[in-house]
Design a protein around this motif. Structure first.
Motif, short mmCIF file in Angstrom:
data_model
loop_
_atom_site.label_atom_id
_atom_site.label_comp_id
_atom_site.label_asym_id
_atom_site.label_seq_id
_atom_site.Cartn_x
_atom_site.Cartn_y
_atom_site.Cartn_z
N SER A 117 49.44 47.90 78.92
CA SER A 117 48.60 48.50 79.97
C SER A 117 47.66 47.45 80.55
O SER A 117 47.39 47.44 81.75
CB SER A 117 47.73 49.63 79.41
N LEU A 118 47.14 46.57 79.67
CA LEU A 118 46.16 45.57 80.10
C LEU A 118 46.82 44.53 81.01
O LEU A 118 46.24 44.11 82.00
CB LEU A 118 45.54 44.89 78.88
N PRO A 122 44.12 57.04 69.74
CA PRO A 122 44.50 55.72 70.26
C PRO A 122 43.48 54.65 69.89
O PRO A 122 42.29 54.94 69.74
CB PRO A 122 44.52 55.92 71.78
N SER A 123 43.94 53.42 69.75
CA SER A 123 43.04 52.32 69.44
C SER A 123 43.79 51.00 69.56
O SER A 123 45.00 50.94 69.40
CB SER A 123 42.49 52.49 68.02
N TYR A 124 43.02 49.94 69.83
CA TYR A 124 43.57 48.59 69.79
C TYR A 124 43.23 47.90 68.47
O TYR A 124 43.42 46.70 68.33
CB TYR A 124 43.02 47.75 70.96
N LYS A 140 49.88 50.72 87.35
CA LYS A 140 49.42 51.69 86.36
C LYS A 140 50.60 52.15 85.51
O LYS A 140 51.69 52.36 86.02
CB LYS A 140 48.81 52.88 87.11
N LEU A 141 50.35 52.34 84.21
CA LEU A 141 51.43 52.77 83.31
C LEU A 141 51.05 54.07 82.59
O LEU A 141 49.88 54.30 82.30
CB LEU A 141 51.69 51.70 82.25
N PRO A 142 52.04 54.88 82.27
CA PRO A 142 51.78 56.11 81.49
C PRO A 142 51.81 55.81 80.00
O PRO A 142 52.57 56.43 79.25
CB PRO A 142 52.94 57.01 81.91
N ILE A 143 51.00 54.86 79.58
CA ILE A 143 51.07 54.38 78.20
C ILE A 143 49.72 54.53 77.51
O ILE A 143 48.67 54.30 78.11
CB ILE A 143 51.53 52.90 78.19
N THR A 144 49.76 54.94 76.25
CA THR A 144 48.57 54.98 75.41
C THR A 144 48.88 54.19 74.14
O THR A 144 49.94 54.36 73.55
CB THR A 144 48.19 56.43 75.04
N THR A 145 47.94 53.34 73.75
CA THR A 145 48.16 52.46 72.59
C THR A 145 47.64 53.09 71.31
O THR A 145 46.45 53.41 71.21
CB THR A 145 47.48 51.11 72.84
N GLY A 153 52.02 46.94 72.84
CA GLY A 153 50.72 47.60 72.67
C GLY A 153 49.66 47.16 73.67
O GLY A 153 48.70 47.88 73.92
#
Ligand SMILES: Cc1cc2nc3c(=O)[nH]c(=O)nc-3n(C[C@H](O)[C@H](O)[C@H](O)COP(=O)(O)OP(=O)(O)OC[C@H]3O[C@@H](n4cnc5c(N)ncnc54)[C@H](O)[C@@H]3O)c2cc1C
Ligand SMILES: [Zn+2]
Lengths: 85, 431
Positions: free
Chosen positions: B257-258, B317-319, B266-271, B254
């Motif tokens: 990306s950070l 999305p959210s952390y 860069k990544l094609p990722i959404t958390t 999760g």
């Protein structure tokens, strides 16, 4: 409950809305390269903190707008040009 | 890759952990002696051969297989909190290999095989219970996807078939298979080797195994930056000091990306958060794991008798790892559609974990544009089952410098090159 400030309807429950991606500029399909187009399609900033996003008022005015949100706390505030997407 | 070829093979840190056996349990029970700690703490060394960021099942399995299969033991696992505190300690522990793509099916099948012998390999009881897995179909299109998956699975030698409502009823008597249900059950994809596992035990078992081989597990150690020079990774900055390393592996799910951002990748990722809930324990009545894509819900019963429920990811999305009332309400409604007899059962706990979603619901594994910086990410809602095979293949890649064929399709470059894997049909609700 999270209240989303719709620029046309005012604050409403988040369940009325649909998240519609990070705010970003769509490249001109006729002028871009496949690589740049795919970067636009797939790559994401996915930041932890304040960010600018597009949202859609699904169960309300059914319009898109721009919103600022802190992805860690889920605090929200209206974007400066919230009616522009 | 040359950095490991001249190693002297010494295993300074190697120590044999206390064996777990029935006899030992009896002896310690009689004498009342404490069990030794399963893994140790260390000072952070200024350099390691390999730094793994993230102490979940992926990071720890990678450390374990680097040592066990390749003799690479100068390895640090850096975890900002405690091991298993991420998604690896928050998931609903479903293990299966009935995916939609041949690449996915082959890959996850190898993981199931590794899980089958993991308790013996690690001398740690991981309680793998292969009780069968049912993906319900409530519509013609869902039934068609089930048939498609069954055929792909069979071709890869995976036990998987479509069964009708009568057979479903025999396997799960409490399921409402009547035609009067709001979404009648038309059939199911039945996967006998699927099941559930004790997720914490898997994490602890790999940590103990990696530690026994000499890897350092550093908890409360947060990576704050990644040094890159001339396109090559040089090491990491942490809250406990700098660490030089020619190899850095991103196993932070999760948060991936950070971490990648720190290396400029860069990544094609959404958390997205994913929530789950558990009820009070009741007598065993539910053998198989039940998944319903239409109702966005899945259920299993643990060995302790609790029912574990899960659903799809949160709608944005959210952390944040806070649970929501909307989730429990929606969940309860959908579970009762499936099993009306559960109406009186009480939910005891609810929680959330972070999921690194990719556009094609397939992982991202392997090299990146930064030499020495590897990713093992994009595990979304389905990556616990992949822990063993990911550790095995990532270790192989790091040790040999060659991408194992089993993970070739999951490379980061596929997004720029337009070669997506298309696993959504088998991975969006069923984790
Ligand atoms: C509710 C829920 C249910 C799920 N159900 C299933 C299921 O049934 N089956 C299945 O296969 N999968 C399931 N999953 C998905 C699965 O849990 C994950 O894909 C998997 O655990 C990922 O493991 P990991 O080791 O890659 O990441 P994690 O276990 O998340 O570990 C990553 C670690 O990185 C650490 N970290 C982050 N940033 C830093 C930093 N800067 N420095 C140091 N460390 C850092 C975090 O603290 C964390 O411990 C579920 C997930 C959730 C949340
Ligand atoms: Zn509105």
């Amino acid at each position: 409950m999270i209240l989303i400030p719709c620029p046309w309807c005012g604050p409403r429950n988040v369940s009325e809305f649909r998240y519609a991606d990070e705010a970003k500029v769509r490249p001109d399909p006729n002028a871009t390269t496949p690589e740049r187009w795919r970067t636009y399609l797939y790559m994401r900033d996915n930041p932890a903190g304040w960010t600018t996003e597009k949202w859609f008022h699904r169960a309300g005015c059914r319009r898109y707008f721009t919103l600022e949100r802190d992805t860690v706390s889920n605090a929200v505030r209206a974007a400066e040009a919230s009616r522009e997407v | 890759m040359s950095i490991f070829t001249n190693r002297d093979g010494s295993r300074d840190g190697h120590h044999k952990p206390a064996g777990y056996s029935a006899f030992d349990l009896f002896r310690r029970g009689l004498l009342g002696t404490q069990w030794p700690r399963a893994w140790r703490s260390h000072d952070l060394k200024p350099s390691y051969d390999v730094v793994i960021v993230g102490g979940g099942v992926h990071g720890l399995a990678t450390a374990y297989y680097l040592a066990a299969n390749h003799g690479i033991t100068d390895v640090a696992v850096l975890e900002k909190g405690y091991i298993g505190g991420g998604a690896s300690g928050r998931n609903t522990a479903i293990i299966r290999s009935n995916y939609l793509t041949p690449e996915g099916t082959r890959f996850y099948d190898r993981s199931v095989k590794l899980y089958e012998t993991l308790a013996a390999d690690l001398n740690f009881n991981v309680m793998f219970s292969q009780r069968g897995h049912l993906t319900l179909a409530h519509s013609d299109s869902a039934l068609r996807t089930s048939r498609w998956r069954a055929e792909v699975n069979k071709l890869q030698g995976v036990d998987s078939e479509v069964i009708g409502p009568e057979e479903i009823k025999k396997l799960v008597p409490y399921l409402d298979t009547s035609e009067h249900a709001r979404y009648p059950i038309l059939g199911a994809l039945y996967h006998p080797p699927g099941g559930i596992i004790r997720h914490d035990a898997v994490v602890w078992g790999y940590a103990r195994g990696a530690d026994a081989h000499g890897a350092h597990i550093h908890q409360n150690t947060e990576v704050l930056g990644i040094e890159v020079a001339n396109g090559r990774v040089r090491g990491v900055r942490t809250n406990r000091g700098d660490v030089a390393a020619p190899v850095v592996v991103n196993c932070t799910a999760g948060w991936s990306s950070l971490i990648s951002e720190m290396a400029g990748v860069k990544l094609p990722i959404t958390t997205f958060p994913l929530q789950a809930a558990v009820t009070e324990p009741v007598r065993p009545f539910l053998e198989a794991v039940i998944v319903s894509g239409t109702l966005h819900v899945y259920v299993s019963q643990t060995d302790r008798g609790e029912l574990v429920f899960g659903a799809s990811v949160d709608p944005f999305p959210s952390y944040s790892m806070r649970g929501s009332l909307e989730f429990t309400e929606g969940l309860a409604g959908h579970v009762l559609e499936l099993m009306p007899s559960l109406a009186k059962l009480r939910v005891l706990r609810q929680w959330a974990g972070l999921c690194d979603m990719t556009p094609d619901f397939a992982p991202i594994m392997g090299i990146t544009p930064v030499e020495g910086f590897y990713v093992d990410v994009g595990w979304g809602t389905y990556g616990f089952k992949a822990g063993p095979v990911s550790g095995e293949t990532m270790a192989q890649l790091i040790a040999t410098g060659k991408t194992p064929p089993l993970i070739a399709a999951f490379d980061l470059a596929r997004f720029a090159e337009g070669r997506l894997v298309g696993e959504k049909g088998a991975a969006s609700v069923g984790h």
